[in-house]
Design a protein around this motif. Structure first.
Motif, PDB file in Angstrom:
ATOM      1  N   ASP A 290      28.544  48.026  53.898  1.00 50.21           N
ATOM      2  CA  ASP A 290      27.110  48.270  53.996  1.00 50.21           C
ATOM      3  C   ASP A 290      26.760  49.725  53.706  1.00 50.21           C
ATOM      4  N   GLY A 291      27.768  50.525  53.351  1.00 49.03           N
ATOM      5  CA  GLY A 291      27.556  51.957  53.169  1.00 49.03           C
ATOM      6  C   GLY A 291      26.986  52.322  51.817  1.00 49.03           C
ATOM      7  N   PRO A 292      26.711  53.611  51.605  1.00 52.38           N
ATOM      8  CA  PRO A 292      26.031  54.075  50.392  1.00 52.38           C
ATOM      9  C   PRO A 292      26.872  53.929  49.122  1.00 52.38           C
ATOM     10  N   ARG A 293      28.178  53.829  49.225  1.00 55.30           N
ATOM     11  CA  ARG A 293      29.024  53.748  48.026  1.00 55.30           C
ATOM     12  C   ARG A 293      29.195  52.314  47.560  1.00 55.30           C
ATOM     13  N   SER A 294      28.802  51.356  48.423  1.00 54.25           N
ATOM     14  CA  SER A 294      29.010  49.947  48.094  1.00 54.25           C
ATOM     15  C   SER A 294      27.986  49.471  47.063  1.00 54.25           C
ATOM     16  N   VAL A 295      28.439  48.810  46.013  1.00 51.04           N
ATOM     17  CA  VAL A 295      27.522  48.249  45.007  1.00 51.04           C
ATOM     18  C   VAL A 295      27.694  46.733  44.958  1.00 51.04           C
ATOM     19  N   ILE A 296      28.213  46.167  46.065  1.00 49.38           N
ATOM     20  CA  ILE A 296      28.602  44.755  46.084  1.00 49.38           C
ATOM     21  C   ILE A 296      27.433  43.822  45.766  1.00 49.38           C
TER      22      ILE A 296
ATOM     23  N   THR B 267      23.542  40.351  41.045  1.00 47.88           N
ATOM     24  CA  THR B 267      22.420  40.361  40.100  1.00 47.88           C
ATOM     25  C   THR B 267      22.926  40.435  38.667  1.00 47.88           C
ATOM     26  N   PHE B 268      23.859  41.344  38.444  1.00 50.92           N
ATOM     27  CA  PHE B 268      24.387  41.519  37.088  1.00 50.92           C
ATOM     28  C   PHE B 268      25.158  40.280  36.637  1.00 50.92           C
ATOM     29  N   GLY B 269      25.712  39.556  37.597  1.00 47.26           N
ATOM     30  CA  GLY B 269      26.515  38.376  37.276  1.00 47.26           C
ATOM     31  C   GLY B 269      25.732  37.355  36.477  1.00 47.26           C
ATOM     32  N   ILE B 270      24.473  37.137  36.850  1.00 46.60           N
ATOM     33  CA  ILE B 270      23.660  36.152  36.134  1.00 46.60           C
ATOM     34  C   ILE B 270      23.435  36.608  34.692  1.00 46.60           C
ATOM     35  N   ALA B 271      23.121  37.887  34.509  1.00 46.14           N
ATOM     36  CA  ALA B 271      22.866  38.412  33.158  1.00 46.14           C
ATOM     37  C   ALA B 271      24.115  38.310  32.282  1.00 46.14           C
ATOM     38  N   VAL B 272      25.285  38.652  32.855  1.00 45.73           N
ATOM     39  CA  VAL B 272      26.519  38.599  32.069  1.00 45.73           C
ATOM     40  C   VAL B 272      26.835  37.159  31.673  1.00 45.73           C
ATOM     41  N   ARG B 273      26.596  36.217  32.591  1.00 45.17           N
ATOM     42  CA  ARG B 273      26.872  34.811  32.274  1.00 45.17           C
ATOM     43  C   ARG B 273      25.895  34.302  31.216  1.00 45.17           C
ATOM     44  N   MET B 274      24.645  34.761  31.280  1.00 46.44           N
ATOM     45  CA  MET B 274      23.683  34.397  30.222  1.00 46.44           C
ATOM     46  C   MET B 274      24.176  34.927  28.874  1.00 46.44           C
TER      47      MET B 274
ATOM     48  N   ASP C 251      32.288  60.639  44.508  1.00 41.85           N
ATOM     49  CA  ASP C 251      31.250  59.734  44.000  1.00 41.85           C
ATOM     50  C   ASP C 251      31.824  58.359  43.644  1.00 41.85           C
ATOM     51  N   ALA C 252      32.955  58.026  44.232  1.00 43.50           N
ATOM     52  CA  ALA C 252      33.572  56.727  43.923  1.00 43.50           C
ATOM     53  C   ALA C 252      32.686  55.586  44.406  1.00 43.50           C
ATOM     54  N   ILE C 253      32.662  54.487  43.628  1.00 44.29           N
ATOM     55  CA  ILE C 253      31.915  53.303  44.069  1.00 44.29           C
ATOM     56  C   ILE C 253      32.895  52.253  44.579  1.00 44.29           C
ATOM     57  N   VAL C 254      32.365  51.372  45.452  1.00 44.20           N
ATOM     58  CA  VAL C 254      33.189  50.317  46.054  1.00 44.20           C
ATOM     59  C   VAL C 254      32.650  48.962  45.610  1.00 44.20           C
TER      60      VAL C 254
ATOM     61  N   THR D 220      28.898  46.414  36.002  1.00 44.83           N
ATOM     62  CA  THR D 220      28.576  47.223  37.186  1.00 44.83           C
ATOM     63  C   THR D 220      29.151  48.634  37.045  1.00 44.83           C
ATOM     64  N   ILE D 221      30.419  48.703  36.619  1.00 42.76           N
ATOM     65  CA  ILE D 221      31.056  50.021  36.481  1.00 42.76           C
ATOM     66  C   ILE D 221      30.318  50.856  35.428  1.00 42.76           C
ATOM     67  N   ARG D 222      30.008  50.226  34.298  1.00 40.33           N
ATOM     68  CA  ARG D 222      29.317  50.975  33.248  1.00 40.33           C
ATOM     69  C   ARG D 222      27.941  51.442  33.728  1.00 40.33           C
ATOM     70  N   HIS D 223      27.270  50.556  34.510  1.00 42.92           N
ATOM     71  CA  HIS D 223      25.949  50.876  35.024  1.00 42.92           C
ATOM     72  C   HIS D 223      25.998  52.137  35.894  1.00 42.92           C
ATOM     73  N   TYR D 224      27.023  52.226  36.754  1.00 38.37           N
ATOM     74  CA  TYR D 224      27.078  53.354  37.693  1.00 38.37           C
ATOM     75  C   TYR D 224      27.829  54.556  37.153  1.00 38.37           C
ATOM     76  N   LYS D 225      28.756  54.328  36.243  1.00 34.63           N
ATOM     77  CA  LYS D 225      29.609  55.426  35.780  1.00 34.63           C
ATOM     78  C   LYS D 225      29.312  55.833  34.338  1.00 34.63           C
TER      79      LYS D 225
END
Lengths: 427, 335
Positions: free
Chosen positions: B294-300, B305-312, B273-276, B161-166
């Protein structure tokens, strides 16, 4: 049948920390009694053991072993099997902790003595329970148990939480001048923990036991010892913070002695890396700094004795994830080898190290043992100090739970004489 | 003589391939990057009409959950199914061990089912290490959370997630806030961030929720939220369990929220531009305000979604590591 030894041990290095003797000499045992130590002794008819290059030392005195009666609990081995292991490890006397049975009735005392007597390998000296069933509520019949042969009273691994009950136990023990053994531990600070509350536990995510769990209890216990005047021996000090308290108590002249388990002198918390459950012990292995402080405290005599804290466990006791394993190390086979290892590595001076497993623990427990005194029944050990051996090749304890089980250690016991009889002879 | 640290000895093959995934600690940066890159290839699978790839066809994956979990268990289940594996999920918390069967007995029984992979969650720190040492060599073990020790797949999905956004980890400052003491997620995240080259990892909590020697975790310790969050690129909030109040670690949820709960006001001290992030499930009004969750910085939600891909990714890599072991053994026997 007379099984008492008639034995001439020739040209061994005789080291007796109690008398300060350290020279090459002959040593003569007649009718089980140590009659002479000197140069070029002659003894027609006695068995001759050539001991050139070997050390002849007093039989070891182990101030803390946990044994079980046959069929009891999770323990491996029983009194008889572990007495044999003691003999093979050069140990002639051991203080059996009160959780064997538990030792709160004369029947259990008799049973332990009977089991040990039949085995005839080492003297198993029971410590009586301070409270009935070690439950911490009602006083045990301490004086009756002492008269039945118990050398001290204590609570084993079940320290008393209630200070009033403890105070009354100590007052009652002081009435009869009984020695009280303490394993200082504040149960509320220990609760749920399985490792020293430090850097390694933080990383491995193991629930911690802080050093203050020991020193808080030790402070209280020392104050109650002072108030009641009871004689006290503190067992398995593990933290450097406790040492200052012991030093201060001794400086003020309180009747206090203390011991440390051999594994706390060799290992620290880093041994837990990889979740090694053989290093799961109580009290927990603490920091490298604590370990060094404990070594220094043995060297300067703050800690009088080194014990095995023998806890022989069945293999299933360690076959689980670390926090769910039962704490304990099987220590009778390795006590002398590990002391010799510390001496070889110059972590401890030779005479003090041997004193800490012979005369000093005998003094702490108030028993006549741990020295090569002529005129008394012989208790001695002949050891090849430099001979290295793989421990598992001759492991005698029923419990194989030891981080040293498959390792190479110095010090092979050739012969042990216990109470005038040969209790171990290397094949 | 220097030996490899125990954790990497157990989980890697001799040539450095993943064969178990037990802990992030001691793994190399290239290996972690490999996991993230492999996961990137799987993210699209969820968007296809037929959401399957055949990498684990014919393999049996057993989910062993000694501690109950809905989320982690279902994402592992889904990940295994998308890899075409046969999946068996056992909620052992409610079955075998409560009948007195030991963990070893349970394992022996499951091995007899010829499983290829165990996905393990257990309340004891170190349990997956014990299991990896005990299982037959052909079975891969994936840690789905052990005690307070590690939750490596959660940490890797957070890294994804961090790499995706940062875009990467260089120069990043990351703050992890809340119950550090009990958090296996935090421990794994700290290792992963340090290995991947983040500039600074911070933990923020009151002393009762920090382990003794917290410095040993590899993070800078803050007890003040505003100071700790100052200028960070990523804020990771941890879930606060209700039990913490009962065991006298905190006075109340209210005071915790006031001092350590993430609000827009506190978030104002982070970079613009910090993400939460939050591993979930969230406690609104306890560790995080709804306005932030629920705000714009939240990527929760994207984390899930990414969790399934990483586990695969982790599952396919561990199976291929095990297969390379089998191949090597057959080679040995052949010569």
């Amino acid at each position: 049948m007379d099984t008492k030894a008639n034995l001439l041990i020739r040209k061994g290095r005789v080291i007796d920390p109690a008398s300060g003797r350290d020279d090459v000499a002959d040593l003569l045992v007649e009718g089980g009694r140590l009659v002479r130590v000197g140069a070029s002794l002659d003894a027609p008819g006695a068995e001759i053991m050539e001991a050139e290059g070997l050390w002849v030392i007093p039989g070891l005195v182990d101030s803390c072993v946990h044994l079980s009666l046959p069929g009891e609990g999770p323990w491996a081995g029983d009194v008889a099997s572990e007495c044999r292991a003691a003999a093979g490890g050069g140990i002639t006397h051991m203080a059996v902790q009160p959780d064997c049975g538990p030792v709160d009735s004369t029947a259990v005392v008799r049973l332990i003595r009977e089991q040990a007597g039949q085995a005839n390998f080492a003297r198993a000296l029971p410590v009586a329970a301070l409270t009935q069933g070690l439950a911490g509520e009602h006083l045990a019949e301490m004086q009756t148990l002492a008269q039945a042969g118990c050398i001290a009273v204590g609570q084993a691994g079940a320290p008393l939480a209630d200070s009033l009950t403890l105070k009354r136990c100590l007052e009652y023990a002081a009435t009869f001048d009984l020695l009280v053994l303490f394993r200082p531990e504040d149960a509320s600070l220990t609760a749920g923990g399985c490792a020293h509350d430090g850097a390694v536990a933080a990383r491995l995510g193991l629930p911690g036991i802080p050093a203050v769990a020991e020193s808080v209890a030790l402070s209280r216990d020392l104050l109650l010892v002072e108030a009641t005047g009871v004689r006290a021996h503190f067992q398995q000090i593990s933290s450097r913070h406790s040492l200052a308290l012991i030093r201060e108590a001794k400086r003020r002249g309180l009747p206090v002695t203390a011991d440390v388990s051999i594994h706390h002198l060799l290992l620290d918390e880093s041994a837990l890396e990889g979740f090694n459950s053989h290093c799961h012990v109580m009290p927990p292995l603490r920091t490298a700094r604590d370990r060094q402080a404990l070594l220094d405290a043995v060297a300067d005599g703050t800690l009088d004795a080194i014990c095995s804290k023998h806890q022989p466990l069945g293999s299933f006791s360690k076959a689980a994830p670390f926090p769910s394993t039962r704490p304990g190390i099987s220590g009778l086979d390795t006590l002398l080898p590990l002391v010799l290892k510390l001496v070889r590595e110059e972590a401890l001076p030779l005479h003090r190290a041997l004193d800490a497993v012979t005369a000093a623990p005998a003094r702490c427990l108030g028993i006549p043992a741990g020295q090569l005194e002529t005129g008394r029944m012989a208790n001695l050990t002949v050891v090849a100090p430099d001979e290295q051996r793989v421990m598992s090749e001759r492991w005698l304890s029923g419990g194989r739970n030891s981080p040293w089980f498959n390792t190479l250690l110095p010090g092979s016991v050739r012969r042990t004489v216990c109470n005038g009889e040969v209790s171990w002879l290397a094949g | 003589m220097t030996l490899a640290p125990p954790s990497s000895r157990v989980q890697l093959t001799d040539d450095g391939k993943l064969r178990h995934f037990l802990s992030v600690e001691h793994l190399s940066r290239p290996l972690l990057e490999d996991i993230l890159d492999t996961a990137a290839g799987f993210v699209d699978v969820g968007g296809r009409a037929i959401k399957k790839v055949p990498l684990l066809r014919g393999k049996t994956v057993v989910n062993l959950f000694f501690e109950s979990s809905t989320r982690t268990r279902s994402t592992f289940e889904l990940a295994a199914k998308r890899l075409s594996a046969d999946v068996l999920t056992l909620d052992i918390a409610k079955s075998a061990t409560s009948k007195g069967e030991t963990l070893l007995d349970t394992l022996r029984n499951l091995e007899a089912m010829a499983a290829d992979m165990f996905v393990v969650r257990h309340q004891d720190s170190g349990a997956p290490f014990f299991i990896a040492e005990q299982v037959t060599p052909r079975v891969a073990v994936i840690n789905a959370g052990d005690g307070r020790h590690a939750h490596p797949t959660q940490a890797m999905l957070d890294m994804y997630t961090i790499r995706h956004y940062k875009g990467g980890f260089e120069g990043l400052k990351v703050a992890i806030v809340g119950d550090i003491l009990h958090s296996r997620v935090a421990r794994s995240q700290i290792h992963a961030l340090n290995i991947l080259g983040a500039e600074e990892v911070r933990v923020i909590a009151p002393r009762t929720l920090l382990p003794a020697d917290a410095d040993a975790l590899g993070a800078t310790v803050f007890t003040d939220m505003v100071q700790g969050i100052e200028d960070v690129d990523v804020v990771i909030m941890l879930r606060l369990q209700r039990e913490r109040m009962d065991s006298a670690l905190l006075p109340s949820e209210g005071e915790f929220f006031r001092l350590y709960g993430l609000t827009n006001e506190k978030l104002g001290h982070a970079k613009p531009d910090a993400i939460v992030m939050h591993p979930g499930p969230i406690n609104r009004g306890v560790e995080i305000a709804s306005e932030v969750a629920d705000g714009p910085r939240s990527v929760i939600l994207n984390q899930v979604t990414f969790g399934i891909a990483v586990r695969m990714a982790v599952m396919s890599m561990a199976i291929s590591g095990q297969e390379s072991l089998d191949a090597a053994q057959e080679d040995d026997h052949g010569h």
